[in-house]
Motif scaffolding. Structure first.
Motif, PDB file in Angstrom:
ATOM      1  N   ARG A  27       0.844  -1.202   0.000  1.00 42.62           N
ATOM      2  CA  ARG A  27       0.000   0.000   0.000  1.00 42.62           C
ATOM      3  C   ARG A  27       0.875   1.246   0.000  1.00 42.62           C
ATOM      4  N   PHE A  29       0.534   5.669   0.841  1.00 41.21           N
ATOM      5  CA  PHE A  29      -0.229   6.832   1.295  1.00 41.21           C
ATOM      6  C   PHE A  29       0.371   8.060   0.632  1.00 41.21           C
ATOM      7  N   ASP A  76      -3.510   8.497  13.610  1.00 37.94           N
ATOM      8  CA  ASP A  76      -4.119   7.871  12.434  1.00 37.94           C
ATOM      9  C   ASP A  76      -3.124   6.952  11.734  1.00 37.94           C
ATOM     10  N   LEU A  77      -1.881   7.403  11.590  1.00 43.13           N
ATOM     11  CA  LEU A  77      -0.885   6.591  10.900  1.00 43.13           C
ATOM     12  C   LEU A  77      -0.437   5.392  11.734  1.00 43.13           C
ATOM     13  N   VAL A  79      -2.604   3.750  13.686  1.00 40.42           N
ATOM     14  CA  VAL A  79      -3.719   2.826  13.467  1.00 40.42           C
ATOM     15  C   VAL A  79      -3.594   2.138  12.108  1.00 40.42           C
ATOM     16  N   ARG A  80      -3.140   2.862  11.120  1.00 41.85           N
ATOM     17  CA  ARG A  80      -2.972   2.297   9.764  1.00 41.85           C
ATOM     18  C   ARG A  80      -1.730   1.411   9.633  1.00 41.85           C
ATOM     19  N   ALA A  82       1.444   2.454   9.639  1.00 48.44           N
ATOM     20  CA  ALA A  82       2.564   3.109   8.991  1.00 48.44           C
ATOM     21  C   ALA A  82       3.612   3.594   9.990  1.00 48.44           C
TER      22      ALA A  82
END
Length: 85
Positions: A27, A29, A76-77, A79-80, A82
């Motif tokens: 993936r 971003f 947020d990153l 949680v993702r 990254a």
């Protein structure tokens, strides 16, 4: 909290597309300009407070405002997958 990129994740300048991307396994971003300013400071050495202080000084903005935005982005990153802290 000292954020760093997770294993296999990196900030990369995609020359062909002329933009910065966060490359992760299977993936990608595409950070906006604000996120990019934060991600450029994620080096595994600077802690969260140092990143916030540097951005508040660079943009001559209230530390509280910068802190909220930086924490939201980093959370947020995490949680993702990254970033890790």
């Amino acid at each position: 909290m000292t954020p760093r990129f997770a294993a296999g994740v990196r900030l990369h300048h995609d020359v062909a597309r002329g933009r910065w991307v966060v490359m992760a396994p299977e993936r990608m971003f595409v950070p906006d300009e604000t996120a990019l300013e934060v991600l450029r400071m994620v080096d595994g050495a600077r802690d969260l407070d140092a990143i916030i202080d540097a951005l508040a000084e660079k943009f001559d903005a209230p530390r509280e405002v910068i802190a909220g935005d930086v924490r939201a982005l980093l959370d947020d990153l995490v949680v993702r997958g990254a970033l890790v802290t």
